[in-house]
Write an enzyme that holds these catalytic residues in place. Structure first.
Site, PDB file in Angstrom:
ATOM      1  N   GLY A  41      24.666   7.437  77.738  1.00 42.11           N
ATOM      2  CA  GLY A  41      24.615   8.575  78.919  1.00 42.11           C
ATOM      3  C   GLY A  41      25.089   9.899  78.278  1.00 42.11           C
ATOM      4  O   GLY A  41      24.709  10.961  79.224  1.00 42.11           O
ATOM      5  N   ALA A 268      34.202  28.746  77.808  1.00 35.59           N
ATOM      6  CA  ALA A 268      33.009  28.374  78.619  1.00 35.59           C
ATOM      7  C   ALA A 268      31.981  29.430  78.233  1.00 35.59           C
ATOM      8  O   ALA A 268      31.319  29.851  79.279  1.00 35.59           O
ATOM      9  CB  ALA A 268      33.137  27.861  79.819  1.00 35.59           C
ATOM     10  N   ILE A 269      31.404  29.494  76.985  1.00 34.82           N
ATOM     11  CA  ILE A 269      30.530  30.864  76.388  1.00 34.82           C
ATOM     12  C   ILE A 269      29.347  30.228  76.125  1.00 34.82           C
ATOM     13  O   ILE A 269      28.473  30.843  75.517  1.00 34.82           O
ATOM     14  CB  ILE A 269      31.291  31.912  75.579  1.00 34.82           C
ATOM     15  CG1 ILE A 269      31.553  30.894  74.123  1.00 34.82           C
ATOM     16  CG2 ILE A 269      32.421  32.237  75.865  1.00 34.82           C
ATOM     17  CD1 ILE A 269      31.885  31.625  73.169  1.00 34.82           C
ATOM     18  N   HIS A 442      15.208  20.101 113.277  1.00 37.72           N
ATOM     19  CA  HIS A 442      16.307  21.075 113.901  1.00 37.72           C
ATOM     20  C   HIS A 442      17.426  19.987 114.244  1.00 37.72           C
ATOM     21  O   HIS A 442      17.045  18.825 115.114  1.00 37.72           O
ATOM     22  CB  HIS A 442      15.762  21.686 114.900  1.00 37.72           C
ATOM     23  CG  HIS A 442      16.778  22.310 115.721  1.00 37.72           C
ATOM     24  ND1 HIS A 442      17.157  23.865 115.070  1.00 37.72           N
ATOM     25  CD2 HIS A 442      17.547  22.306 116.841  1.00 37.72           C
ATOM     26  CE1 HIS A 442      18.243  24.150 116.060  1.00 37.72           C
ATOM     27  NE2 HIS A 442      18.120  23.165 116.923  1.00 37.72           N
TER      28      HIS A 442
HETATM   29  P1  FAD Z   1      23.186  15.091  75.332  1.00 41.65           P
HETATM   30  O1  FAD Z   1      23.620  14.649  76.535  1.00 41.65           O
HETATM   31  O2  FAD Z   1      23.907  16.136  74.754  1.00 41.65           O
HETATM   32  O3  FAD Z   1      23.063  13.674  74.512  1.00 41.65           O
HETATM   33  C1  FAD Z   1      22.969  13.704  73.026  1.00 41.65           C
HETATM   34  C2  FAD Z   1      23.663  12.665  72.558  1.00 41.65           C
HETATM   35  O4  FAD Z   1      23.170  12.457  71.180  1.00 41.65           O
HETATM   36  C3  FAD Z   1      25.079  12.444  72.477  1.00 41.65           C
HETATM   37  O5  FAD Z   1      25.517  11.389  73.339  1.00 41.65           O
HETATM   38  C4  FAD Z   1      25.622  12.559  71.319  1.00 41.65           C
HETATM   39  O6  FAD Z   1      26.691  11.615  70.905  1.00 41.65           O
HETATM   40  C5  FAD Z   1      24.354  11.735  70.689  1.00 41.65           C
HETATM   41  N1  FAD Z   1      24.261  12.227  69.076  1.00 41.65           N
HETATM   42  C6  FAD Z   1      24.020  13.704  68.592  1.00 41.65           C
HETATM   43  N2  FAD Z   1      23.829  13.433  67.328  1.00 41.65           N
HETATM   44  C7  FAD Z   1      23.795  12.252  66.974  1.00 41.65           C
HETATM   45  C8  FAD Z   1      23.418  11.514  65.560  1.00 41.65           C
HETATM   46  N3  FAD Z   1      23.159  12.203  64.777  1.00 41.65           N
HETATM   47  N4  FAD Z   1      23.460  10.043  65.854  1.00 41.65           N
HETATM   48  C9  FAD Z   1      23.375   9.585  66.958  1.00 41.65           C
HETATM   49  N5  FAD Z   1      23.924  10.028  68.278  1.00 41.65           N
HETATM   50  C10 FAD Z   1      23.900  11.318  68.179  1.00 41.65           C
HETATM   51  N6  FAD Z   1      23.250  19.748  83.458  1.00 41.65           N
HETATM   52  C11 FAD Z   1      22.605  19.496  84.722  1.00 41.65           C
HETATM   53  O7  FAD Z   1      21.414  19.439  84.987  1.00 41.65           O
HETATM   54  N7  FAD Z   1      23.225  19.510  85.948  1.00 41.65           N
HETATM   55  C12 FAD Z   1      24.803  19.409  85.811  1.00 41.65           C
HETATM   56  O8  FAD Z   1      25.371  19.471  86.683  1.00 41.65           O
HETATM   57  C13 FAD Z   1      25.206  19.518  84.477  1.00 41.65           C
HETATM   58  N8  FAD Z   1      26.593  19.882  84.483  1.00 41.65           N
HETATM   59  C14 FAD Z   1      27.247  19.880  83.268  1.00 41.65           C
HETATM   60  C15 FAD Z   1      28.730  19.941  83.175  1.00 41.65           C
HETATM   61  C16 FAD Z   1      29.312  19.936  81.871  1.00 41.65           C
HETATM   62  C17 FAD Z   1      30.902  20.336  81.947  1.00 41.65           C
HETATM   63  C18 FAD Z   1      28.411  20.274  80.769  1.00 41.65           C
HETATM   64  C19 FAD Z   1      29.131  20.442  79.326  1.00 41.65           C
HETATM   65  C20 FAD Z   1      26.852  20.051  80.651  1.00 41.65           C
HETATM   66  C21 FAD Z   1      26.496  19.826  82.106  1.00 41.65           C
HETATM   67  N9  FAD Z   1      25.235  19.905  82.094  1.00 41.65           N
HETATM   68  C22 FAD Z   1      24.452  19.809  83.498  1.00 41.65           C
HETATM   69  C23 FAD Z   1      24.025  19.866  81.098  1.00 41.65           C
HETATM   70  C24 FAD Z   1      23.743  18.456  80.589  1.00 41.65           C
HETATM   71  O9  FAD Z   1      24.819  17.850  80.262  1.00 41.65           O
HETATM   72  C25 FAD Z   1      22.993  18.485  79.294  1.00 41.65           C
HETATM   73  O10 FAD Z   1      21.845  19.583  79.742  1.00 41.65           O
HETATM   74  C26 FAD Z   1      22.199  17.261  79.167  1.00 41.65           C
HETATM   75  O11 FAD Z   1      23.266  16.184  78.876  1.00 41.65           O
HETATM   76  C27 FAD Z   1      21.301  17.441  77.970  1.00 41.65           C
HETATM   77  O12 FAD Z   1      20.894  16.002  77.600  1.00 41.65           O
HETATM   78  P2  FAD Z   1      20.352  15.555  76.071  1.00 41.65           P
HETATM   79  O13 FAD Z   1      19.983  14.313  76.184  1.00 41.65           O
HETATM   80  O14 FAD Z   1      19.480  16.517  75.520  1.00 41.65           O
HETATM   81  O15 FAD Z   1      21.708  15.605  75.282  1.00 41.65           O
HETATM   82  P1  NAI Z   2      26.448  29.912  80.236  1.00 37.58           P
HETATM   83  O1  NAI Z   2      25.463  30.162  79.352  1.00 37.58           O
HETATM   84  O2  NAI Z   2      26.014  29.368  81.640  1.00 37.58           O
HETATM   85  O3  NAI Z   2      27.453  31.096  80.582  1.00 37.58           O
HETATM   86  C1  NAI Z   2      28.197  31.477  79.599  1.00 37.58           C
HETATM   87  C2  NAI Z   2      28.823  32.954  79.991  1.00 37.58           C
HETATM   88  O4  NAI Z   2      29.659  33.327  79.124  1.00 37.58           O
HETATM   89  C3  NAI Z   2      27.755  33.985  80.175  1.00 37.58           C
HETATM   90  O5  NAI Z   2      27.806  34.602  81.439  1.00 37.58           O
HETATM   91  C4  NAI Z   2      28.051  34.829  79.074  1.00 37.58           C
HETATM   92  O6  NAI Z   2      27.647  36.080  78.980  1.00 37.58           O
HETATM   93  C5  NAI Z   2      29.500  34.587  78.852  1.00 37.58           C
HETATM   94  N1  NAI Z   2      30.022  34.862  77.361  1.00 37.58           N
HETATM   95  C6  NAI Z   2      29.453  34.687  76.366  1.00 37.58           C
HETATM   96  N2  NAI Z   2      30.263  35.041  75.252  1.00 37.58           N
HETATM   97  C7  NAI Z   2      31.401  35.673  75.782  1.00 37.58           C
HETATM   98  C8  NAI Z   2      32.613  36.204  75.250  1.00 37.58           C
HETATM   99  N3  NAI Z   2      32.639  36.161  74.090  1.00 37.58           N
HETATM  100  N4  NAI Z   2      33.701  36.749  76.434  1.00 37.58           N
HETATM  101  C9  NAI Z   2      33.214  36.491  77.807  1.00 37.58           C
HETATM  102  N5  NAI Z   2      32.221  35.879  78.075  1.00 37.58           N
HETATM  103  C10 NAI Z   2      31.065  35.369  77.214  1.00 37.58           C
HETATM  104  O7  NAI Z   2      27.341  28.647  79.586  1.00 37.58           O
HETATM  105  P2  NAI Z   2      28.136  27.621  79.959  1.00 37.58           P
HETATM  106  O8  NAI Z   2      28.823  27.943  81.319  1.00 37.58           O
HETATM  107  O9  NAI Z   2      29.363  27.343  79.003  1.00 37.58           O
HETATM  108  O10 NAI Z   2      27.231  26.142  80.018  1.00 37.58           O
HETATM  109  C11 NAI Z   2      26.552  25.685  79.108  1.00 37.58           C
HETATM  110  C12 NAI Z   2      25.394  25.191  79.583  1.00 37.58           C
HETATM  111  O11 NAI Z   2      25.608  23.804  80.017  1.00 37.58           O
HETATM  112  C13 NAI Z   2      24.516  25.968  80.396  1.00 37.58           C
HETATM  113  O12 NAI Z   2      23.280  26.301  79.632  1.00 37.58           O
HETATM  114  C14 NAI Z   2      24.037  25.205  81.628  1.00 37.58           C
HETATM  115  O13 NAI Z   2      22.619  24.985  81.737  1.00 37.58           O
HETATM  116  C15 NAI Z   2      24.932  23.755  81.208  1.00 37.58           C
HETATM  117  N6  NAI Z   2      25.429  23.169  82.555  1.00 37.58           N
HETATM  118  C16 NAI Z   2      24.636  22.997  83.625  1.00 37.58           C
HETATM  119  C17 NAI Z   2      25.397  22.893  84.940  1.00 37.58           C
HETATM  120  C18 NAI Z   2      24.796  22.670  85.993  1.00 37.58           C
HETATM  121  O14 NAI Z   2      23.357  22.538  85.893  1.00 37.58           O
HETATM  122  N7  NAI Z   2      25.076  22.634  87.189  1.00 37.58           N
HETATM  123  C19 NAI Z   2      26.885  22.595  84.870  1.00 37.58           C
HETATM  124  C20 NAI Z   2      27.384  23.167  83.470  1.00 37.58           C
HETATM  125  C21 NAI Z   2      26.844  23.340  82.553  1.00 37.58           C
END
Ligand code: FAD
Ligand code: NAI
Length: 463
Positions: A41, A268-269, A442
């Site tokens: 996952g 969270a940057i 509605h």
């Molecule tokens: P990943 O989900 O990162 O999966 C990659 C997998 O590859 C990992 O399990 C890793 O262990 C494995 N892996 C890496 N290198 C290797 C290797 N060499 N060998 C074997 N395994 C390996 N996106 C949304 O659309 N909606 C959201 O609400 C949302 N919420 C988020 C909340 C948080 C806190 C975070 C951090 C992210 C969130 N995201 C959200 C972003 C979303 O999680 C990612 O965009 C998504 O997981 C990307 O999918 P992926 O398959 O590219 O990679």
């Molecule tokens: P982000 O790119 O959304 O936000 C990072 C923020 O940090 C930006 O506003 C940037 O200007 C700021 N920043 C960067 N460097 C900084 C510094 N040195 N000091 C202060 N501010 C700084 O990245 P985030 O929130 O870490 O999320 C990562 C990724 O995960 C995003 O690309 C997002 O798409 C994905 N994600 C998606 C979710 C969703 O779809 N609901 C939920 C959570 C994550």
């Protein structure tokens, strides 16, 4: 097939990788998937989308109960927080869904090869002591948290998103570095549970990349909820001291430094592509200057037989984008035509209210040509008003000449669900007139979308 162990080997079992593997197997290809985590996952199911939404849901219920929302409807009582039980609910959600992927792998005969995968050649990957040879290899290794130079994430006082999902106590003062999606979602969780939350953002507004008007409205609403902001500010250091962290900040453009006392800090940057240890050299691949793997329209890398999808390639880092790319890459490998329309990928911030958008922002659309914009406030939507959820609006941006919808942006309690309708309309090439003349039930929040479309062409009824 003679020499090959698999037709398709996927590296990484996140939403990109596991979906690609299942689709490839469904298409009759012998498929393996390498994943180093204990559970399938990826980031999304284990430490991202799912656990964050579990806590967002639970903390919203708590805030509504404990902070007077229920009381507006005559429902009152003593509500207490059992954080351990809330975390158990989060773990239960994650456990159920990750096991579900394991079941789907078995059902579709996808072999899970447990361990870290490293290329040893263009068509070979080493996993522990096993060498796997595959006709096609899909890199779906996802992304990891970007570290802030000079700051050590100890997952106790200074945490990243993974640590912030597991805090054993409610922070008294959480300083969030980065006013992006993670900062606002996880900041919301802990604010609702009782933390003071200060967001330090480098830029002069939160949520970069989103429509300007939406960013400003979100800022205003979150401020009203109690978020504190330090915009246009950078963090220059953080010192853990006994019970807390002293965070040093200064104006982004330079100026006098100041210290904020926090109990916890969330970094969270942004996130960056996972390619370390993948042995890209052995495969003959290179990364771009952002550390990502470049691909063509069909998800082919520069090396024939190697494909890449999801967070490891350029584009928004979103689970649904990765999933759609997973389906498309499998279909392309199978000789079908797998397509993802990257111009129409919705994005949602799961705060209260939710924030969602698809297509161009008003600023981007205006830079391309003349546009007409229609906006409708939730305050004038009967259902939102009845539910005492008056914050936000829906905005439709259309081409002034053709009336074709170029972008839709919204803030309201159901924006994450409503944006699907906008994406579908845009995928079908809808005009604002098409939406305005579509009968909407509605009373629903979705009527605000219809009335925003009516506003593009003249006047809506209810304002
Ligand atoms: P990943 O989900 O990162 O999966 C990659 C997998 O590859 C990992 O399990 C890793 O262990 C494995 N892996 C890496 N290198 C290797 C290797 N060499 N060998 C074997 N395994 C390996 N996106 C949304 O659309 N909606 C959201 O609400 C949302 N919420 C988020 C909340 C948080 C806190 C975070 C951090 C992210 C969130 N995201 C959200 C972003 C979303 O999680 C990612 O965009 C998504 O997981 C990307 O999918 P992926 O398959 O590219 O990679
Ligand atoms: P982000 O790119 O959304 O936000 C990072 C923020 O940090 C930006 O506003 C940037 O200007 C700021 N920043 C960067 N460097 C900084 C510094 N040195 N000091 C202060 N501010 C700084 O990245 P985030 O929130 O870490 O999320 C990562 C990724 O995960 C995003 O690309 C997002 O798409 C994905 N994600 C998606 C979710 C969703 O779809 N609901 C939920 C959570 C994550």
């Amino acid at each position: 097939m003679a020499d090959y162990d698999f037709d398709v080997l996927v590296i990484g079992a996140g939403p990109g990788g596991y979906v690609a593997a299942i689709r490839a197997a469904q298409l009759g290809l012998k498929t393996g998937c390498v994943e180093s985590r204990e559970t399938l996952g990826g980031t999304c199911l284990n430490v991202g989308c799912i656990p964050s939404k579990a806590l967002l849901h639970a903390s919203e219920l708590f805030e509504e109960a404990a902070h007077g929302h229920f009381d507006q409807w005559g429902i009152s009582g003593q509500f207490t927080l059992d954080l351990t039980k809330m975390h158990a609910g989060r773990k239960d959600a994650v456990g159920g869904l990750t096991k579900g992927i394991e079941f789907l792998f078995k059902k579709n005969k996808v072999e899970w090869i447990k361990g870290q995968g490293t290329f040893t050649g263009k068509d070979t990957v080493q996993v522990g002591d096993r060498t796997v040879k595959a006709k096609n290899i899909v890199i779906a290794t996802g992304s990891s948290v970007t570290q802030l130079p000079g700051m050590t994430i100890d997952q106790q006082r200074i945490v990243d998103s993974t640590g912030a999902l597991e805090l054993p106590e409610v922070p008294s003062h959480l300083v969030v570095i980065g006013g992006g999606v993670i900062g606002l979602e996880l900041g919301s969780v802990w604010r609702r549970l009782g933390a003071k939350v200060t967001v330090v953002e480098f830029l002069d507004q939160i949520l970069p990349g989103m429509d300007e008007e939406v960013r400003k409205e979100a800022n205003k609403i979150f401020k009203k909820q109690g978020f504190e902001y330090r915009l246009g500010t950078k963090v220059t250091g953080a010192q853990v001291n006994g019970g807390g962290v002293a965070v040093t900040i200064e104006p982004a453009k330079g100026g006098a430094a100041e210290t904020i006392e926090a109990s916890h800090v969330l970094v969270a940057i942004g996130r960056r592509a996972n390619t370390e240890g993948l042995g890209l050299d052995a495969a003959g691949l290179q990364v771009n200057n952002r550390g990502q793997i470049e691909i063509d329209h069909d998800f082919r890398t520069a090396v024939p037989g190697i494909w890449a999808i999801g967070d490891v390639v350029p584009g928004p880092m979103l689970a649904h984008k990765a999933e759609d790319e997973g389906i498309a890459v499998a279909e392309n490998i199978a000789g079908l035509t797998g397509i993802v329309n990257h111009a129409i990928i919705p994005s949602v911030v799961y705060t209260t209210p939710e924030i969602a958008g698809v297509g161009l922002t008003e600023e981007q659309a205006k830079a391309n040509g003349e546009v007409k914009v229609g906006k409708f406030p939730m305050l004038a939507n009967s259902r939102a008003k009845t539910n005492k959820e008056p914050d936000g609006f829906v905005k439709v941006i259309a081409d002034a000449r053709t009336d074709r919808v170029l972008g839709v942006w919204m803030i309201n309690t159901l924006a994450g669900t409503m944006i699907a309708q906008a994406a579908q309309a845009m995928e079908f090439g809808a005009t604002s007139e098409d939406i305005a003349y579509t009968c909407h039930a509605h009373p629903t929040h979705a009527e605000a979308f219809k009335e925003a479309a009516m506003a593009v062409r003249g006047k809506p009824i209810h304002v």
